[in-house]
Scaffold this motif. Structure first.
Motif, short mmCIF file in Angstrom:
data_model
loop_
_atom_site.label_atom_id
_atom_site.label_comp_id
_atom_site.label_asym_id
_atom_site.label_seq_id
_atom_site.Cartn_x
_atom_site.Cartn_y
_atom_site.Cartn_z
N ARG A 28 -2.75 -2.66 56.10
CA ARG A 28 -2.39 -2.81 57.52
C ARG A 28 -3.56 -2.46 58.43
O ARG A 28 -3.81 -3.13 59.43
CB ARG A 28 -1.18 -1.93 57.86
N LEU A 29 -4.31 -1.42 58.09
CA LEU A 29 -5.46 -1.00 58.87
C LEU A 29 -6.52 -2.11 58.90
O LEU A 29 -7.06 -2.44 59.96
CB LEU A 29 -6.06 0.29 58.32
N ARG A 30 -6.81 -2.68 57.73
CA ARG A 30 -7.80 -3.76 57.67
C ARG A 30 -7.37 -4.94 58.53
O ARG A 30 -8.18 -5.52 59.26
CB ARG A 30 -7.99 -4.22 56.22
N GLU A 31 -6.10 -5.28 58.46
CA GLU A 31 -5.59 -6.41 59.24
C GLU A 31 -5.69 -6.13 60.73
O GLU A 31 -6.12 -6.98 61.51
CB GLU A 31 -4.15 -6.72 58.85
N SER A 32 -5.31 -4.93 61.16
CA SER A 32 -5.36 -4.60 62.58
C SER A 32 -6.81 -4.52 63.08
O SER A 32 -7.10 -4.94 64.20
CB SER A 32 -4.60 -3.32 62.88
N LEU A 37 -11.11 -6.75 66.33
CA LEU A 37 -12.51 -7.13 66.47
C LEU A 37 -12.71 -8.62 66.70
O LEU A 37 -13.60 -9.03 67.45
CB LEU A 37 -13.30 -6.72 65.22
N LEU A 38 -11.90 -9.43 66.06
CA LEU A 38 -12.14 -10.87 66.07
C LEU A 38 -11.11 -11.68 66.84
O LEU A 38 -11.32 -12.85 67.11
CB LEU A 38 -12.20 -11.39 64.63
N GLY A 39 -9.99 -11.08 67.14
CA GLY A 39 -8.91 -11.83 67.77
C GLY A 39 -8.12 -12.58 66.72
O GLY A 39 -8.36 -12.46 65.52
N PRO A 40 -7.15 -13.39 67.16
CA PRO A 40 -6.36 -14.17 66.20
C PRO A 40 -7.26 -15.13 65.42
O PRO A 40 -8.37 -15.45 65.87
CB PRO A 40 -5.37 -14.94 67.08
N PRO A 41 -6.78 -15.62 64.29
CA PRO A 41 -7.62 -16.48 63.45
C PRO A 41 -8.25 -17.68 64.17
O PRO A 41 -9.34 -18.09 63.83
CB PRO A 41 -6.68 -16.94 62.34
#
Length: 92
Positions: A28-32, A37-41
């Motif tokens: 979950r941390l990596r995903e958040s 940092l990058l915004g949605p895909p």
């Protein structure tokens, strides 16, 4: 099963449960962090081939992390069953 083995099984069960929780939290941390940092895909924040390559690698890493978490979850379940059966045997 001896009392010492039962205690060891209970300790292993507890540690596996903690491992699963930490692995889920890491995922979950990596995903958040990625989203922060990058915004949605498909954001305009970072686009192109390098973003696509990053997303593919990130998804691969998350899948690997998920597979390890699932393996720890299965091990926890098996140890829980054995510990429960051992506890019943000791109480007899």
């Amino acid at each position: 099963m001896s009392r010492e083995l039962m205690l060891a099984a209970e300790d292993l069960e507890r540690k596996l449960k903690q491992l699963v929780a930490k692995m889920e939290s890491l995922s979950r941390l990596r995903e958040s962090q990625r989203t922060a940092l990058l915004g949605p895909p498909r954001s305009d924040n970072w686009t192109g081939a390098k973003r696509d390559q990053f997303e593919v690698e990130f998804a691969r890493q998350q899948a690997t992390l998920g597979a390890v978490t699932d393996a720890a979850r299965r091990a926890h379940s098996q140890v829980s069953k054995v510990a429960a059966q051992a506890a019943l045997g000791v109480k007899k």
